[in-house]
Design a protein around this motif. Structure first.
Motif, mmCIF file in Angstrom:
data_model
loop_
_atom_site.group_PDB
_atom_site.id
_atom_site.type_symbol
_atom_site.label_atom_id
_atom_site.label_comp_id
_atom_site.label_asym_id
_atom_site.label_seq_id
_atom_site.Cartn_x
_atom_site.Cartn_y
_atom_site.Cartn_z
ATOM 1 N N ARG A 75 0.827 -1.206 0.000
ATOM 2 C CA ARG A 75 0.000 0.000 0.000
ATOM 3 C C ARG A 75 0.863 1.259 0.000
ATOM 4 N N VAL A 76 1.903 1.260 0.815
ATOM 5 C CA VAL A 76 2.757 2.446 0.908
ATOM 6 C C VAL A 76 3.583 2.641 -0.359
ATOM 7 N N LEU A 77 4.169 1.564 -0.858
ATOM 8 C CA LEU A 77 5.094 1.676 -1.990
ATOM 9 C C LEU A 77 4.381 1.769 -3.338
ATOM 10 N N ARG A 78 3.089 1.526 -3.348
ATOM 11 C CA ARG A 78 2.337 1.618 -4.606
ATOM 12 C C ARG A 78 2.225 3.067 -5.081
ATOM 13 N N ASN A 79 2.224 4.003 -4.154
ATOM 14 C CA ASN A 79 2.057 5.415 -4.482
ATOM 15 C C ASN A 79 3.433 6.060 -4.659
ATOM 16 N N ARG A 80 3.938 6.022 -5.878
ATOM 17 C CA ARG A 80 5.289 6.529 -6.143
ATOM 18 C C ARG A 80 5.414 8.006 -5.794
ATOM 19 N N ARG A 81 4.395 8.759 -6.112
ATOM 20 C CA ARG A 81 4.440 10.205 -5.843
ATOM 21 C C ARG A 81 4.547 10.479 -4.345
ATOM 22 N N VAL A 83 5.747 8.409 -2.039
ATOM 23 C CA VAL A 83 7.049 7.947 -1.565
ATOM 24 C C VAL A 83 8.125 8.983 -1.847
ATOM 25 N N LEU A 84 8.152 9.487 -3.074
ATOM 26 C CA LEU A 84 9.160 10.480 -3.432
ATOM 27 C C LEU A 84 8.990 11.757 -2.624
ATOM 28 N N GLY A 85 7.739 12.112 -2.349
ATOM 29 C CA GLY A 85 7.487 13.298 -1.535
ATOM 30 C C GLY A 85 8.005 13.128 -0.118
ATOM 31 N N ARG A 86 7.810 11.945 0.433
ATOM 32 C CA ARG A 86 8.293 11.691 1.789
ATOM 33 C C ARG A 86 9.817 11.678 1.839
ATOM 34 N N MET A 87 10.440 11.165 0.797
ATOM 35 C CA MET A 87 11.900 11.160 0.752
ATOM 36 C C MET A 87 12.446 12.580 0.683
ATOM 37 N N LEU A 88 11.753 13.444 -0.051
ATOM 38 C CA LEU A 88 12.172 14.852 -0.109
ATOM 39 C C LEU A 88 12.038 15.502 1.264
ATOM 40 N N GLY A 111 17.310 8.953 8.169
ATOM 41 C CA GLY A 111 16.545 7.736 8.414
ATOM 42 C C GLY A 111 15.567 7.870 9.556
ATOM 43 N N GLU A 112 15.922 8.654 10.571
ATOM 44 C CA GLU A 112 15.034 8.825 11.718
ATOM 45 C C GLU A 112 13.784 9.615 11.348
ATOM 46 N N THR A 113 13.875 10.420 10.300
ATOM 47 C CA THR A 113 12.705 11.140 9.798
ATOM 48 C C THR A 113 11.917 10.286 8.818
ATOM 49 N N LEU A 114 12.631 9.538 7.985
ATOM 50 C CA LEU A 114 11.983 8.757 6.929
ATOM 51 C C LEU A 114 11.255 7.528 7.467
ATOM 52 N N LEU A 115 11.861 6.817 8.387
ATOM 53 C CA LEU A 115 11.330 5.526 8.829
ATOM 54 C C LEU A 115 9.904 5.607 9.374
ATOM 55 N N PRO A 116 9.566 6.579 10.233
ATOM 56 C CA PRO A 116 8.189 6.640 10.734
ATOM 57 C C PRO A 116 7.163 6.881 9.631
ATOM 58 N N MET A 117 7.582 7.448 8.502
ATOM 59 C CA MET A 117 6.651 7.687 7.400
ATOM 60 C C MET A 117 6.229 6.399 6.716
ATOM 61 N N PHE A 118 7.018 5.334 6.883
ATOM 62 C CA PHE A 118 6.747 4.072 6.200
ATOM 63 C C PHE A 118 6.411 2.929 7.158
ATOM 64 N N ASP A 258 15.265 -0.862 -5.723
ATOM 65 C CA ASP A 258 14.087 -1.176 -6.533
ATOM 66 C C ASP A 258 12.815 -1.313 -5.689
ATOM 67 N N PHE A 259 12.574 -0.356 -4.813
ATOM 68 C CA PHE A 259 11.415 -0.459 -3.924
ATOM 69 C C PHE A 259 10.093 -0.339 -4.668
ATOM 70 N N PHE A 260 10.102 0.337 -5.803
ATOM 71 C CA PHE A 260 8.863 0.463 -6.561
ATOM 72 C C PHE A 260 8.493 -0.837 -7.275
ATOM 73 N N TYR A 261 9.355 -1.841 -7.189
ATOM 74 C CA TYR A 261 9.054 -3.169 -7.725
ATOM 75 C C TYR A 261 8.679 -4.127 -6.599
ATOM 76 N N ALA A 262 8.106 -3.582 -5.541
ATOM 77 C CA ALA A 262 7.789 -4.383 -4.353
ATOM 78 C C ALA A 262 6.930 -5.595 -4.694
ATOM 79 N N ALA A 263 5.900 -5.412 -5.497
ATOM 80 C CA ALA A 263 5.014 -6.529 -5.839
ATOM 81 C C ALA A 263 5.770 -7.624 -6.577
#
Length: 301
Positions: A75-81, A83-88, A111-118, A258-263
């Motif tokens: 569910r989280v990795l399906r939305n590429r937009r 994910v990229l927004g959270r990384m920014l 990582g301490e900021t990114l991890l809770p987002m996922f 290759d996280f966008f290839y999760a499926a």
């Protein structure tokens, strides 16, 4: 009913401990292994995780079933937009700093900021609140030594374990500068030896082999060198003292990011289900000893 005099007490089921190794996006394959354990009714007595293995292992140690972890990741990795927004949002550097502060990395991730987002919301704040004991590996950069974290705050421990040099910001914990655990121990099953009847390790460090002779770009070279180091380190550990059962999902064709290839990664890893069940059941029954198969499946010989 009166017990039969002299009857042998029921045999306790052998205990199982699980090590989940680092390997970037390929580490999503760990989810399939956790689903297999759930399907077999096996609850690990301990988990050791490095990098992506720690990221996946923490929700499972918190009591989240493997199937739910799969659904959350997809569910989280399906939305590429998104994910990229959270990384920014989690980015530490800015491009302007190249001109004001010299040579810095403008795409470094906190990582301490990114991890809770996922991460799922069910992951607790501290190791002590997990339902399964978890050990996380990191590397003390200045001391050039492995650090094993089993207690205290959970978030920055896992953020340290995933702090890939050059991509994810180091973490300060207990006055130590910590980076990726894969630098020293990418598959930390050694932390579990002697603590369970069966130690199961899932290795996803092996990546794609490129025989084209192409010269990698700088960033690809950095990631590739890290991957080679982890694969070599794991191979050396396995020669020294292998786990009881080594599982290698067939995900070597996927790259570190290759996280966008999760499926697709999960689909590729699904192919190991029957082999893992067969081999683990055989091992628990005491019918053989484990070894790694050339094609990456688990085998009890």
């Amino acid at each position: 009913m009166t017990p039969i005099q002299g009857a042998a007490p029921p045999m306790a089921r052998p205990s199982v401990a699980v090590a989940l190794g680092g390997g970037g996006a390929r580490g999503l394959a760990h989810i399939v292994l956790l689903e297999v354990l759930d399907e077999m009714g096996i609850r690990p007595v301990a988990i050791a995780g490095c990098s992506m293995g720690a990221i996946v292992g923490a929700p499972y140690a918190a009591g989240m079933p493997g199937r739910d972890i799969r659904h959350h990741a997809l569910r989280v990795l399906r939305n590429r937009r998104l994910v990229l927004g959270r990384m920014l949002e989690a980015r530490v550097g800015r491009f302007t700093e190249l001109f004001t502060q010299g040579i810095v990395n403008p795409v470094l991730i906190d990582g301490e900021t990114l991890l809770p987002m996922f991460w799922p919301a069910t992951v607790p704040a501290r190791f002590e609140d997990l339902s399964i004991p978890l050990a996380v590996t990191a590397t003390d950069f200045n001391a050039r030594a492995e650090v094993v974290i089993r207690s205290g705050p959970l978030l920055n421990a896992v953020a340290a374990s995933m702090a890939l040099p050059g991509l994810v910001k180091p973490v300060i914990r207990d006055n130590r500068v910590l980076v990726d655990g894969g630098v020293v121990n990418p598959l930390p099953y050694d932390l579990l030896l002697g603590g369970a009847d069966v130690v199961l390790a899932c290795d996803v460090s092996q990546g794609r082999v490129d025989d084209t002779g192409a010269v990698p770009k700088p960033f690809a070279a950095m990631l590739g060198a890290t991957q080679i180091m982890q694969t070599t380190s794991t191979a050396r550990m396995l020669r020294w003292q292998p786990p009881d059962l080594l599982v290698r999902p067939a995900v070597e064709g996927f790259r570190l990011l290759d996280f966008f290839y999760a499926a697709r990664i999960l689909q590729a890893a699904d192919g190991m289900r029957d082999a893992v069940k067969r081999d683990l059941e055989g091992l628990l029954a005491g019918t053989g000893s484990a070894q790694a198969a050339p094609n990456g499946s688990a085998v009890v010989g």
